[in-house]
Design a protein around this motif. Structure first.
Motif, PDB file in Angstrom:
ATOM      1  N   CYS A   3      28.433  33.835  36.142  1.00  0.00           N
ATOM      2  CA  CYS A   3      29.183  32.632  36.509  1.00  0.00           C
ATOM      3  C   CYS A   3      28.249  31.660  37.235  1.00  0.00           C
ATOM      4  N   PRO A   4      28.204  30.395  36.794  1.00  0.00           N
ATOM      5  CA  PRO A   4      27.325  29.424  37.458  1.00  0.00           C
ATOM      6  C   PRO A   4      27.822  29.018  38.848  1.00  0.00           C
ATOM      7  N   ASP A  23      26.090  26.010  13.304  1.00  0.00           N
ATOM      8  CA  ASP A  23      24.930  26.796  13.716  1.00  0.00           C
ATOM      9  C   ASP A  23      25.000  27.193  15.190  1.00  0.00           C
ATOM     10  N   VAL A  24      26.103  26.803  15.844  1.00  0.00           N
ATOM     11  CA  VAL A  24      26.300  27.103  17.261  1.00  0.00           C
ATOM     12  C   VAL A  24      27.751  27.522  17.469  1.00  0.00           C
ATOM     13  N   ARG A  29      34.702  30.087  28.972  1.00  0.00           N
ATOM     14  CA  ARG A  29      34.853  31.340  29.713  1.00  0.00           C
ATOM     15  C   ARG A  29      35.525  31.079  31.052  1.00  0.00           C
ATOM     16  N   GLU A  30      36.162  32.120  31.553  1.00  0.00           N
ATOM     17  CA  GLU A  30      36.761  32.052  32.884  1.00  0.00           C
ATOM     18  C   GLU A  30      36.240  33.219  33.700  1.00  0.00           C
ATOM     19  N   CYS A  31      35.705  32.900  34.866  1.00  0.00           N
ATOM     20  CA  CYS A  31      35.180  33.927  35.762  1.00  0.00           C
ATOM     21  C   CYS A  31      36.348  34.745  36.308  1.00  0.00           C
ATOM     22  N   LEU A  32      36.246  36.058  36.260  1.00  0.00           N
ATOM     23  CA  LEU A  32      37.317  36.925  36.760  1.00  0.00           C
ATOM     24  C   LEU A  32      37.310  37.018  38.285  1.00  0.00           C
ATOM     25  N   THR A  40      29.650  28.154  27.475  1.00  0.00           N
ATOM     26  CA  THR A  40      28.359  28.674  27.022  1.00  0.00           C
ATOM     27  C   THR A  40      28.217  28.372  25.535  1.00  0.00           C
ATOM     28  N   TYR A  41      26.982  28.356  25.084  1.00  0.00           N
ATOM     29  CA  TYR A  41      26.687  28.120  23.670  1.00  0.00           C
ATOM     30  C   TYR A  41      25.847  29.272  23.153  1.00  0.00           C
ATOM     31  N   GLU A  42      26.188  29.712  21.965  1.00  0.00           N
ATOM     32  CA  GLU A  42      25.478  30.823  21.344  1.00  0.00           C
ATOM     33  C   GLU A  42      24.864  30.326  20.044  1.00  0.00           C
ATOM     34  N   LYS A  43      23.582  30.619  19.869  1.00  0.00           N
ATOM     35  CA  LYS A  43      22.869  30.164  18.678  1.00  0.00           C
ATOM     36  C   LYS A  43      21.930  31.267  18.217  1.00  0.00           C
ATOM     37  N   VAL A  44      21.784  31.407  16.909  1.00  0.00           N
ATOM     38  CA  VAL A  44      20.849  32.380  16.364  1.00  0.00           C
ATOM     39  C   VAL A  44      19.434  31.919  16.690  1.00  0.00           C
ATOM     40  N   GLU A  45      18.636  32.835  17.174  1.00  0.00           N
ATOM     41  CA  GLU A  45      17.260  32.504  17.520  1.00  0.00           C
ATOM     42  C   GLU A  45      16.436  32.358  16.246  1.00  0.00           C
ATOM     43  N   ASP A  46      15.798  31.212  16.113  1.00  0.00           N
ATOM     44  CA  ASP A  46      14.931  30.985  14.959  1.00  0.00           C
ATOM     45  C   ASP A  46      13.626  31.741  15.155  1.00  0.00           C
ATOM     46  N   MET A  47      13.315  32.568  14.181  1.00  0.00           N
ATOM     47  CA  MET A  47      12.034  33.254  14.205  1.00  0.00           C
ATOM     48  C   MET A  47      11.040  32.360  13.473  1.00  0.00           C
ATOM     49  N   PRO A  48       9.886  32.141  14.059  1.00  0.00           N
ATOM     50  CA  PRO A  48       8.928  31.271  13.379  1.00  0.00           C
ATOM     51  C   PRO A  48       8.457  31.895  12.068  1.00  0.00           C
ATOM     52  N   LEU A  49       8.325  31.054  11.072  1.00  0.00           N
ATOM     53  CA  LEU A  49       7.795  31.468   9.781  1.00  0.00           C
ATOM     54  C   LEU A  49       6.305  31.151   9.814  1.00  0.00           C
ATOM     55  N   VAL A  50       5.480  32.168   9.700  1.00  0.00           N
ATOM     56  CA  VAL A  50       4.033  32.002   9.846  1.00  0.00           C
ATOM     57  C   VAL A  50       3.373  32.000   8.471  1.00  0.00           C
TER      58      VAL A  50
END
Length: 156
Positions: A3-4, A23-24, A29-32, A40-50
Motif C-alpha cells: 500500500c502506498p 497490453d496493460v 485495489r483496496e488496502c485491508l 496498479t498496472y500490470e504489463k508483460v515484460e518485453d524481453m529484448p530480441l538480440v
C-alpha cells in the motif's frame, strides 16, 4: 502489493480492466489495513530480441535501423512507407514467435530481401548490393540474371 499509504502488503482487487491497447491490465485495489484505494498496472515484460551480427557482436533488434535500410532501398520507388512499417512489425512478431532470444542477422537480412523481392525488383537489388556486399559489376549481373530467371519461371 504494498500500500502506498500505510505500507501494508495485504489488499484486495476491486476492479480489473484491460488498457486501450490490451497490453496493460489496470487494477483498482483496496488496502485491508487502512481501507484506502490505489491503482496498479500490470504489463508483460518485453524481453529484448538480440541480433547476432556477422562478426559475432550482439545488438538489440532495432526496427528503425531496418526501416532506414528499407527506405533507402525503396527510395524513388512506388512503395508505401505504411507497407514497410507493417512488414517490420510482422518481422519482429515472427522473430519473437520463434521463442529464440538471439537471432542471427542473416535471418533478418534474408527476410527483408524476400519482402523486397516480392515488392520491387529494383529495391531488392539495391538492398542486396549492400547486404551481400557486392564488390564488382559481375555481382550485380549475377543477381539480375537470377531475377530474370525467376520472372521467366513466372515467379514475378
Amino acid at each position: 502489493m504494498k500500500c502506498p499509504y500505510c505500507g501494508e502488503t495485504e489488499d484486495k482487487v476491486i476492479d480489473s480492466r484491460q488498457g486501450k491497447e490490451a497490453d496493460v491490465i489496470r487494477r483498482r485495489r483496496e488496502c485491508l489495513s487502512c481501507s484506502r484505494r490505489f491503482t496498479t498496472y500490470e504489463k508483460v515484460e518485453d524481453m529484448p530480441l538480440v541480433i547476432i551480427k556477422k562478426d559475432g557482436r550482439r545488438e538489440v533488434f532495432n526496427g528503425e535501423k531496418v526501416r532506414a535500410g528499407m527506405l533507402r532501398a525503396c527510395e524513388k520507388r512506388n512503395i508505401s512507407v505504411h507497407v514497410i512499417d507493417e512488414f517490420i512489425e510482422q518481422l519482429e512478431r515472427d522473430l519473437r514467435e520463434t521463442g529464440e532470444k538471439e537471432v542471427p542477422s542473416h535471418q533478418v537480412g534474408e527476410a527483408i530481401m524476400n519482402k523486397l523481392h516480392e515488392l520491387d525488383d529494383v529495391a531488392y537489388v539495391r538492398f542486396a548490393s549492400v547486404y551481400r556486399e557486392f564488390k564488382h559489376v559481375n555481382d550485380f549481373i549475377s543477381e539480375l540474371k537470377y531475377l530474370l530467371k525467376q520472372q521467366q519461371k513466372g515467379g514475378k
